[in-house]
Design an enzyme around this catalytic site. Sequence first.
Site, PDB file in Angstrom:
ATOM      1  N   LYS A 125       0.828  -1.209   0.000  1.00 20.70           N
ATOM      2  CA  LYS A 125       0.000   0.000   0.000  1.00 20.70           C
ATOM      3  C   LYS A 125       0.863   1.260   0.000  1.00 20.70           C
ATOM      4  CE  LYS A 125      -4.290  -1.698   2.082  1.00 20.70           C
ATOM      5  NZ  LYS A 125      -3.983  -3.124   2.109  1.00 20.70           N
ATOM      6  N   GLU A 209      -3.251   7.596   7.606  1.00 16.44           N
ATOM      7  CA  GLU A 209      -4.114   8.379   6.740  1.00 16.44           C
ATOM      8  C   GLU A 209      -5.089   9.197   7.570  1.00 16.44           C
ATOM      9  OE1 GLU A 209      -6.196   5.676   4.232  1.00 16.44           O
ATOM     10  OE2 GLU A 209      -4.538   5.424   2.840  1.00 16.44           O
ATOM     11  N   GLU A 284      -9.248   1.121  -6.443  1.00 18.03           N
ATOM     12  CA  GLU A 284     -10.230   1.426  -5.410  1.00 18.03           C
ATOM     13  C   GLU A 284     -10.003   2.815  -4.828  1.00 18.03           C
ATOM     14  OE1 GLU A 284     -10.686  -1.687  -2.570  1.00 18.03           O
ATOM     15  OE2 GLU A 284     -11.233  -3.132  -4.111  1.00 18.03           O
ATOM     16  N   GLU A 298      -6.257   1.668  -3.045  1.00 20.12           N
ATOM     17  CA  GLU A 298      -5.354   0.590  -3.426  1.00 20.12           C
ATOM     18  C   GLU A 298      -5.762   0.080  -4.797  1.00 20.12           C
ATOM     19  OE1 GLU A 298      -5.670  -2.738  -0.797  1.00 20.12           O
ATOM     20  OE2 GLU A 298      -7.849  -2.814  -0.912  1.00 20.12           O
ATOM     21  N   ASN A 300      -6.254  -3.616  -6.792  1.00 22.80           N
ATOM     22  CA  ASN A 300      -6.289  -5.074  -6.739  1.00 22.80           C
ATOM     23  C   ASN A 300      -5.945  -5.609  -8.125  1.00 22.80           C
ATOM     24  OD1 ASN A 300      -7.023  -5.549  -3.995  1.00 22.80           O
ATOM     25  ND2 ASN A 300      -9.052  -4.762  -4.492  1.00 22.80           N
ATOM     26  N   ARG A 302      -6.145  -8.255  -9.893  1.00 27.47           N
ATOM     27  CA  ARG A 302      -6.819  -9.533 -10.141  1.00 27.47           C
ATOM     28  C   ARG A 302      -8.265  -9.259 -10.494  1.00 27.47           C
ATOM     29  NH1 ARG A 302      -9.992  -9.521  -5.650  1.00 27.47           N
ATOM     30  NH2 ARG A 302      -9.096  -8.718  -3.721  1.00 27.47           N
TER      31      ARG A 302
END
Length: 667
Positions: A125, A209, A284, A298, A300, A302
């Site tokens: 991340k 964050e 995302e 982040e 993903n 996949r």
Amino acid sequence: MSRFATAPNPIRSLLVANRGEIAVRVIRTARALGLRTIAVYSDADAGAPHVRAADEAVRIGPASAAESYLNIDAILAAARATGADAIHPGYGFLSENAGFVRACDAAGITFVGPSADAVAAMGSKIAAKRIAAEHGVPTVPGYHGDDQSPETLAREAERIGYPVLIKASAGGGGRGMRAVHKAEEFSSALSAAQAEATSAFGDGSVLLERFIGRPRHLEVQVVGDAHGNIVHLFERDCSVQRNNQKVIEEAPAPNLTPAAREALQDAALRLARAIGYTSAGTVEFIMEEGSAEPFFLEMNTRLQVEHPVTEEITGVDLVEWQLIVAAGLPLPLAQAQIHARGHAIEVRLAAERADQGFAPAIGRFVRVGPVEGMRLDTGIADGSEVGLHYDSMLAKAIAWAPSRAEAVARLSAGLARLPVLGTPTNQAFLKDCLARPDFAQARATTRFLPENFPEGWAPEPRALARVRALAAAFWMWGPGGGAAATPLHARTGFRVMGARRPARVELDVSDDYGTAKLALIRGPEGASAEVEGETLPLTLPSGEGWVHEGLPVFSLRDGDTVHLAHDALALSAQVGLAIEIDSLAKVEGAGSGALTAPLPGLVTQVAVRPGDRVAQGATVLQMEAMKLVHTLAAHAAGTVAAVHCAAGDTVRAGALLVEITPDEEED
């Protein structure tokens, strides 16, 4: 000859390195494209639907995921033994493991997914946020630095301003995540987050964050190919979550301004281009409720669980596109040719006790869907066993319609008509979520569940009473029922009041939600039930066409157990005549000396035998449940009367494990 056989990276045979519904889903598309399919399975999955769906299947190890679906050597050995040209990882397991991608490359087997470098770049991340910031993708204000000393992190938290969010850099799913509202809470929260991250991911690094109190969780589907083409397929809203795990997903995202929608899509494409992304992936974002400013969360690398809603609004088969890209072929459509049509919503059906804090459930399914008017991507079928070795998600129910309101209605109606019998699921809970005004009016944030179910979820009392009454009616009057077809002719149980007066029978019911007493009444004007002081009209069983209050009733007798579902609420019940038994309402293992399983789990150690003396607080047994070790101790001093389990046994929640006869207290 198939276009895949003559592609730059020929694919004739595809091995699916996964299980459950995603393995079935991938196999379905691959076979439709003319590819030979190969499934892999653990000992626990030898008879699973994904094994039966493939052209060939290979055992890769014991039930433990570490020894099977996470065993890179075993999967590559299966690919070599079957002559697989490519491996599709599905989601979860090895799908975002850069080492697995490199191992496939080294073995000369095509990995159906992005490059190892892209997986590695987005796997951290911290690194992902740095790349995003460098390419103009907005990120939540925070700290993503290498200096992980407690002093530096505390100082950065003060700079960001409380409340702040501590997040594990190397993983997701809510593990290693803590919200901190005051400076004096930071040190202990940091220690806990780092310890959890180290345990879960082998890496205790964290990032900080700004804490966004009422966020929406939004994401953009992207697909890139090896020819420099990268497109988006619009966005999804995944705000309804439980412990950072998605529950409901929809596309396109509702209640977005055109500017916010464009900002999401542009940011996603910018990041994908920055890392030369190929295959399907999801970028995302998080956005404060009412805001139009999305922040990168982040990526993903996949296929996502929720990909069907994107397929439904675009008409694109994302698995097919993944295979096209992996074969070295260009994407079939350019950005201008991709259009969104209507609205789609998906819910995740899981083997969980929503009424018990979503504890996992185990058991055997005796009947499973499908239902007309709703897409059901499932990894279970009649006879499927559900254990504790893998994720509890079983299937996904997806509905499309021209408008969002119609999609909500269609999905709700589909859940009401979907038979899933034999093991507890969250089906009724999901239908209740769809009915909440916050969801119906597209106001959901990640606070949806705690705000709409502040005391947790439980079945609506009248709905539960109705399903219990129907189960009792099926026990009494269904095939092989507990009494004669006509209660006026029954010789036991019924109290016959007269030629024109109804006959009545008192029953005890014990089911997944507890116990109840009820009365069935049948006379010249029909049948009814008295439950909890309320009289409910009954429609009597009539085979496959049994309908009550306009909705189908699904019922099945399995030995002494009645499985029944109506309007999305299902239960497995034991029913008996009250005059013939003390009570089926007796809670399993009730009594001060009984030890029962707090959750479904695996018994790992039994420390006592019948006849042993135990002191109050002495360890009696240990079990593993939900990845934790639970020690069960004696409630009082006494003598072990019976042991009902052994090390290695898998037990369901509430199962009686050990009985202890307490010592008699002296006067």
